[in-house]
Enzyme design. Sequence first.
Site, PDB file in Angstrom:
ATOM      1  N   HIS A   1      47.969  10.537  -1.539  1.00 23.18           N
ATOM      2  CA  HIS A   1      48.373   9.442  -2.423  1.00 23.18           C
ATOM      3  C   HIS A   1      49.579   9.808  -3.294  1.00 23.18           C
ATOM      4  O   HIS A   1      49.502   9.749  -4.539  1.00 23.18           O
ATOM      5  CB  HIS A   1      47.198   9.017  -3.310  1.00 23.18           C
ATOM      6  CG  HIS A   1      47.290   7.594  -3.788  1.00 23.18           C
ATOM      7  ND1 HIS A   1      48.074   7.205  -4.845  1.00 23.18           N
ATOM      8  CD2 HIS A   1      46.700   6.457  -3.342  1.00 23.18           C
ATOM      9  CE1 HIS A   1      47.956   5.901  -5.033  1.00 23.18           C
ATOM     10  NE2 HIS A   1      47.127   5.415  -4.128  1.00 23.18           N
TER      11      HIS A   1
ATOM     12  N   HIS B   1      40.512  -2.460  -5.394  1.00 20.91           N
ATOM     13  CA  HIS B   1      40.357  -1.000  -5.250  1.00 20.91           C
ATOM     14  C   HIS B   1      38.880  -0.635  -5.184  1.00 20.91           C
ATOM     15  O   HIS B   1      38.117  -1.002  -6.088  1.00 20.91           O
ATOM     16  CB  HIS B   1      41.056  -0.289  -6.412  1.00 20.91           C
ATOM     17  CG  HIS B   1      42.547  -0.434  -6.340  1.00 20.91           C
ATOM     18  ND1 HIS B   1      43.187  -1.589  -6.706  1.00 20.91           N
ATOM     19  CD2 HIS B   1      43.501   0.409  -5.869  1.00 20.91           C
ATOM     20  CE1 HIS B   1      44.497  -1.456  -6.482  1.00 20.91           C
ATOM     21  NE2 HIS B   1      44.706  -0.244  -5.981  1.00 20.91           N
TER      22      HIS B   1
ATOM     23  N   ASP C   1      41.819  -0.489  -1.518  1.00 21.68           N
ATOM     24  CA  ASP C   1      42.618   0.735  -1.533  1.00 21.68           C
ATOM     25  C   ASP C   1      41.899   1.862  -2.274  1.00 21.68           C
ATOM     26  O   ASP C   1      41.063   1.614  -3.146  1.00 21.68           O
ATOM     27  CB  ASP C   1      43.941   0.498  -2.272  1.00 21.68           C
ATOM     28  CG  ASP C   1      44.899  -0.386  -1.500  1.00 21.68           C
ATOM     29  OD1 ASP C   1      44.509  -0.934  -0.457  1.00 21.68           O
ATOM     30  OD2 ASP C   1      46.044  -0.522  -1.971  1.00 21.68           O
ATOM     31  N   ASP C   2      42.305   3.068  -1.944  1.00 23.58           N
ATOM     32  CA  ASP C   2      42.031   4.292  -2.729  1.00 23.58           C
ATOM     33  C   ASP C   2      40.660   4.926  -2.526  1.00 23.58           C
ATOM     34  O   ASP C   2      40.368   5.943  -3.129  1.00 23.58           O
ATOM     35  CB  ASP C   2      42.251   4.079  -4.240  1.00 23.58           C
ATOM     36  CG  ASP C   2      43.722   3.881  -4.578  1.00 23.58           C
ATOM     37  OD1 ASP C   2      44.554   3.932  -3.650  1.00 23.58           O
ATOM     38  OD2 ASP C   2      44.027   3.678  -5.757  1.00 23.58           O
TER      39      ASP C   2
ATOM     40  N   HIS D   1      46.265   5.167   3.950  1.00 19.58           N
ATOM     41  CA  HIS D   1      46.842   5.028   2.600  1.00 19.58           C
ATOM     42  C   HIS D   1      47.339   6.397   2.138  1.00 19.58           C
ATOM     43  O   HIS D   1      47.313   6.699   0.955  1.00 19.58           O
ATOM     44  CB  HIS D   1      45.778   4.448   1.669  1.00 19.58           C
ATOM     45  CG  HIS D   1      46.297   3.929   0.346  1.00 19.58           C
ATOM     46  ND1 HIS D   1      47.401   3.112   0.219  1.00 19.58           N
ATOM     47  CD2 HIS D   1      45.841   4.110  -0.932  1.00 19.58           C
ATOM     48  CE1 HIS D   1      47.600   2.820  -1.061  1.00 19.58           C
ATOM     49  NE2 HIS D   1      46.679   3.427  -1.774  1.00 19.58           N
TER      50      HIS D   1
HETATM   51 ZN   LIG Z   1      46.519   3.478  -3.858  1.00 14.20          ZN
END
Ligand SMILES: [Zn+2]
Length: 197
Positions: free
Chosen positions: A73, A166, A18-19, A69
């Site tokens: 955010h 992440h 993620d991210d 995602h």
């Molecule tokens: Zn995230």
Amino acid sequence: MIQKLKKNCLNSVLFTFDDGPDETITPLILERLETYGVRAVFFIVGRRAAKHPQLLRQINSNGHTIGNHTFDHPNDKSYPYHKYKRDLINCQKTIYKITGTRPVFFRPPRGLITFASLLAAQHLALKITRWSVFGHEWDYAKNDDAQTIGERLLRLISPGDIVCLHDDNAKVPAILDFILPSLISKNIDLFSGIKNL
Ligand SMILES: [Zn+2]
């Protein structure tokens, strides 16, 4: 909502990140995944992808799957539906413009299932994908070293799991160096989990 791989997945485990994309960490993670023959899902943040389109293309051309995602955010539980929907659409458009592919999987920031995230995903026919094993490398385990986090993950991971890490966290490449050889030595399939989502 998806939280684990399908029951008939045999011995697959799916890694998700993620991210990102992050200009420093994402390439290091891609290297590890190539070395160990792993295919993952990258739940990218649209705003970051727009800044690093070459990384998004590389994720795609290396055979990984790109998931939505959101663009900005949003972490706020009360983020309104119309803004959430616009944010998801922005992320879809950004990914499509760069890679020519449209994500089908969506992970809400922090995995938060709210009225807005649920309805916006439904509107775009995106499949909400959470996880069954979480690295915690950025929250409660942030002071642990990569090996400690890796050891904990190895105790937790079993076939059918979806692992969330992440790709903007500097410890993750070392965590992968620690856990991937061990999982492979146990004959865990780290390549075809995506087919069992
Ligand atoms: Zn995230």
